[in-house]
Design a protein around this motif. Structure first.
Motif, PDB file in Angstrom:
ATOM      1  N   HIS A   3       0.820  -1.199   0.000  1.00 36.56           N
ATOM      2  CA  HIS A   3       0.000   0.000   0.000  1.00 36.56           C
ATOM      3  C   HIS A   3       0.862   1.261   0.000  1.00 36.56           C
ATOM      4  CE1 HIS A   3       0.815  -1.024   4.179  1.00 36.56           C
ATOM      5  NE2 HIS A   3       0.721   0.260   4.453  1.00 36.56           N
ATOM      6  N   PHE A   4       2.191   1.086  -0.127  1.00 38.09           N
ATOM      7  CA  PHE A   4       3.075   2.253  -0.182  1.00 38.09           C
ATOM      8  C   PHE A   4       3.188   2.748  -1.620  1.00 38.09           C
ATOM      9  CE2 PHE A   4       4.612  -0.015   3.600  1.00 38.09           C
ATOM     10  CZ  PHE A   4       4.541   1.011   4.539  1.00 38.09           C
ATOM     11  N   LYS A   5       3.501   4.046  -1.743  1.00 39.66           N
ATOM     12  CA  LYS A   5       3.715   4.630  -3.072  1.00 39.66           C
ATOM     13  C   LYS A   5       4.842   3.858  -3.765  1.00 39.66           C
ATOM     14  CE  LYS A   5       4.302   9.219  -5.063  1.00 39.66           C
ATOM     15  NZ  LYS A   5       5.659   9.473  -5.514  1.00 39.66           N
ATOM     16  N   PRO A   6       4.641   3.397  -5.010  1.00 39.42           N
ATOM     17  CA  PRO A   6       5.673   2.573  -5.667  1.00 39.42           C
ATOM     18  C   PRO A   6       6.995   3.316  -5.858  1.00 39.42           C
ATOM     19  CG  PRO A   6       3.689   2.751  -7.027  1.00 39.42           C
ATOM     20  CD  PRO A   6       3.470   3.634  -5.858  1.00 39.42           C
ATOM     21  N   ILE A   7       8.073   2.553  -5.830  1.00 38.87           N
ATOM     22  CA  ILE A   7       9.406   3.116  -6.075  1.00 38.87           C
ATOM     23  C   ILE A   7       9.914   2.505  -7.364  1.00 38.87           C
ATOM     24  CG2 ILE A   7      11.800   3.132  -5.222  1.00 38.87           C
ATOM     25  CD1 ILE A   7      10.564   3.317  -2.366  1.00 38.87           C
ATOM     26  N   ARG A   8      10.039   3.336  -8.396  1.00 38.85           N
ATOM     27  CA  ARG A   8      10.420   2.822  -9.722  1.00 38.85           C
ATOM     28  C   ARG A   8      11.752   3.382 -10.198  1.00 38.85           C
ATOM     29  NH1 ARG A   8       4.732   3.687 -10.794  1.00 38.85           N
ATOM     30  NH2 ARG A   8       3.675   1.671 -10.611  1.00 38.85           N
ATOM     31  N   GLN A   9      12.089   4.546  -9.663  1.00 38.64           N
ATOM     32  CA  GLN A   9      13.319   5.196 -10.122  1.00 38.64           C
ATOM     33  C   GLN A   9      14.194   5.510  -8.907  1.00 38.64           C
ATOM     34  OE1 GLN A   9      12.677   7.990 -13.216  1.00 38.64           O
ATOM     35  NE2 GLN A   9      14.552   9.107 -12.792  1.00 38.64           N
ATOM     36  N   VAL A  10      15.433   5.059  -8.970  1.00 39.28           N
ATOM     37  CA  VAL A  10      16.326   5.180  -7.815  1.00 39.28           C
ATOM     38  C   VAL A  10      17.574   5.953  -8.203  1.00 39.28           C
ATOM     39  CG1 VAL A  10      17.782   3.827  -6.242  1.00 39.28           C
ATOM     40  CG2 VAL A  10      15.520   2.995  -6.847  1.00 39.28           C
ATOM     41  N   ALA A  11      18.003   6.851  -7.328  1.00 34.79           N
ATOM     42  CA  ALA A  11      19.305   7.507  -7.530  1.00 34.79           C
ATOM     43  C   ALA A  11      20.335   6.785  -6.680  1.00 34.79           C
ATOM     44  CB  ALA A  11      19.232   8.975  -7.121  1.00 34.79           C
ATOM     45  N   VAL A  12      21.455   6.448  -7.293  1.00 29.82           N
ATOM     46  CA  VAL A  12      22.567   5.818  -6.567  1.00 29.82           C
ATOM     47  C   VAL A  12      23.680   6.857  -6.493  1.00 29.82           C
ATOM     48  CG1 VAL A  12      24.328   4.014  -6.664  1.00 29.82           C
ATOM     49  CG2 VAL A  12      21.949   3.459  -7.227  1.00 29.82           C
ATOM     50  N   ILE A  13      23.933   7.328  -5.283  1.00 35.34           N
ATOM     51  CA  ILE A  13      24.955   8.367  -5.105  1.00 35.34           C
ATOM     52  C   ILE A  13      26.223   7.725  -4.571  1.00 35.34           C
ATOM     53  CG2 ILE A  13      25.550  10.502  -3.913  1.00 35.34           C
ATOM     54  CD1 ILE A  13      22.684  11.274  -3.912  1.00 35.34           C
ATOM     55  N   GLY A  14      27.323   7.886  -5.316  1.00 36.92           N
ATOM     56  CA  GLY A  14      28.578   7.222  -4.972  1.00 36.92           C
ATOM     57  C   GLY A  14      28.558   5.837  -5.594  1.00 36.92           C
ATOM     58  N   THR A  15      29.445   5.614  -6.563  1.00 38.64           N
ATOM     59  CA  THR A  15      29.418   4.328  -7.283  1.00 38.64           C
ATOM     60  C   THR A  15      30.737   3.570  -7.075  1.00 38.64           C
ATOM     61  OG1 THR A  15      30.122   5.412  -9.319  1.00 38.64           O
ATOM     62  CG2 THR A  15      27.751   5.123  -8.992  1.00 38.64           C
ATOM     63  N   ASP A  76      26.209  15.527 -12.116  1.00 37.16           N
ATOM     64  CA  ASP A  76      25.485  16.661 -11.553  1.00 37.16           C
ATOM     65  C   ASP A  76      24.446  16.170 -10.540  1.00 37.16           C
ATOM     66  OD1 ASP A  76      24.702  19.478 -11.608  1.00 37.16           O
ATOM     67  OD2 ASP A  76      22.834  18.713 -12.470  1.00 37.16           O
ATOM     68  N   LEU A  77      24.634  16.522  -9.271  1.00 39.11           N
ATOM     69  CA  LEU A  77      23.754  15.996  -8.215  1.00 39.11           C
ATOM     70  C   LEU A  77      22.273  16.352  -8.435  1.00 39.11           C
ATOM     71  CD1 LEU A  77      23.666  14.393  -5.501  1.00 39.11           C
ATOM     72  CD2 LEU A  77      23.871  16.605  -4.347  1.00 39.11           C
ATOM     73  N   PRO A  78      21.942  17.639  -8.699  1.00 41.82           N
ATOM     74  CA  PRO A  78      20.514  17.944  -8.918  1.00 41.82           C
ATOM     75  C   PRO A  78      19.904  17.130 -10.047  1.00 41.82           C
ATOM     76  CG  PRO A  78      21.772  19.978  -8.627  1.00 41.82           C
ATOM     77  CD  PRO A  78      22.776  18.864  -8.704  1.00 41.82           C
ATOM     78  N   GLU A  79      20.666  16.895 -11.116  1.00 40.30           N
ATOM     79  CA  GLU A  79      20.141  16.096 -12.234  1.00 40.30           C
ATOM     80  C   GLU A  79      19.952  14.633 -11.804  1.00 40.30           C
ATOM     81  OE1 GLU A  79      21.046  15.143 -16.950  1.00 40.30           O
ATOM     82  OE2 GLU A  79      22.696  15.697 -15.647  1.00 40.30           O
ATOM     83  N   ALA A  80      20.891  14.159 -10.970  1.00 38.14           N
ATOM     84  CA  ALA A  80      20.848  12.750 -10.548  1.00 38.14           C
ATOM     85  C   ALA A  80      19.615  12.428  -9.713  1.00 38.14           C
ATOM     86  CB  ALA A  80      22.109  12.409  -9.755  1.00 38.14           C
TER      87      ALA A  80
END
Ligand SMILES: NC(=O)c1ccc[n+]([C@@H]2O[C@H](COP(=O)([O-])OP(=O)(O)OC[C@H]3O[C@@H](n4cnc5c(N)ncnc54)[C@H](O)[C@@H]3O)[C@@H](O)[C@H]2O)c1
Length: 313
Positions: A3-15, A76-80
């Motif tokens: 019942h949670f809002k789906p998570i489809r797009q994830v940002a991975v910071i630090g690779t 670019d963090l804001p874009e990520a």
């Protein structure tokens, strides 16, 4: 059905070590991944890592629609983080770094976006001080290396993390097949690493005292209790160890002997001399095998065990 809002797009910071593996895992689960890192050549290194990890992920089963093409990299963090549903943060393990980054993320992201940190040891209560507007959406989602293969994710909130965030993060990881544990109180090193540390203390003691070699202590583990630990944990095995009387009989019989052996456990000082003894003994165990050969052997057996567990589930 969650019942949670789906998570489809994830940002991975630090690779780096952990972020690259998380990115491979999320892609294999059919998510869109935006990755960011400041290191020179980070994009090429990430793509190479994912390429190498992909055959193992394929053999474990890709989610329909999963594709390496769903990776987008930017410095670019804001874009990520634009439009993402969750951030998996894997930056350097430094409080000042994470607090500053969480401040930037807090300003960039709508409040419903979860910021999950892979941190192995920093308390979320400290990290989230950097995110004054919405600290309630910050949570620890600590994986075991490498996250694209190891199922465990430890979830623990800080003082200001909301119950909703903890439950939604756990639901998200579980929906991707992760085995989650909720830690109810912040502990240095969370929990799984503390278990490893407790065992490592005795292992180093036994080897440094010359009671047995690195090879033999590893054999005692992998042919003994370690083999069972990949199937059932300490508590369930104790229940079986009590025979028909279960855990009640086990404790009745072994509480005394356990207390006696706790009294004789070692607590070695890792002086340069002790470290040299440990290192020499490990090299004797390793012989001429390369790190790559050993890692390939470990991963082959690990994937076999994961498949077996999945088939039996
Ligand atoms: N290595 C492990 O076994 C392990 C296991 C579980 C969790 N963790 C945790 O995962 C996190 C990352 O650890 P790691 O071992 O992958 O470290 P790492 O050094 O391999 O990776 C960190 C990455 O962050 C990048 N980075 C630095 N500044 C950045 C910025 N401003 N924006 C984006 N990226 C930036 C670095 O270039 C590097 O690639 C830590 O919090 C650590 O505690 C590590």
């Amino acid at each position: 059905m969650s019942h949670f809002k789906p998570i489809r797009q994830v940002a991975v910071i630090g690779t780096g070590v952990i972020g690259a593996s998380w990115a491979a895992f999320y892609l294999a689960k059919g998510l869109d991944v935006i990755a960011t890192d400041v290191a020179p050549d980070a994009e090429a290194a990430l793509k190479k890592y994912i390429d190498n990890a992909w055959p193992a992920l394929e053999s474990l089963g890709l989610t329909p629609g999963a594709s390496q093409m769903r990776l987008y990299f930017t410095t670019d963090l804001p874009e990520a983080v634009k439009g993402v549903d969750l951030v998996q943060e894997n930056g350097p393990e430094r409080l000042d770094f994470k607090q500053k980054l969480y401040g930037q993320l807090d300003a960039l992201l709508p409040p419903e976006v979860i910021i999950a940190s892979s941190s192995s040891g920093l308390p979320m209560s400290q990290i989230q001080l950097g995110a004054p507007s919405h600290p309630e959406r910050c949570v620890i989602g600590h994986p075991f290396n490498p996250p694209h293969l190891m199922p465990l994710v430890e979830v623990v909130g800080g003082e200001k993390t909301s119950e909703h965030t903890i439950l939604r993060a756990m639901d998200f990881y579980a929906s991707l097949g992760k085995e989650t544990v909720r830690i109810n109180k912040e502990m240095p090193g969370h929990v799984a690493n503390r278990l490893q540390a407790a065992l490592a203390r005795e292992v180093y003691y036994l080897v440094s005292e010359g009671i047995l070699s690195a090879g033999d202590v590893d054999k005692a583990l992998t042919a003994g209790p370690g083999l069972r630990w990949g199937i059932m944990g300490n508590m369930m095995l104790n229940h079986l160890g009590g025979g028909p009387g279960g855990i009640e009989h086990f404790l009745q019989q072994f509480a005394g002997p356990l207390k006696t052996s706790w009294g004789s456990l070692g607590s070695p000082e890792l002086t340069p001399e002790v470290q040299k003894k440990l290192i020499d003994s490990v090299h004797e165990e390793v012989g001429s095998r390369s790190i790559e050969e050993l890692a390939a052997e470990r991963d082959e057996l690990l994937i076999g065990l994961l498949k077996l567990r999945a088939n039996l589930a």
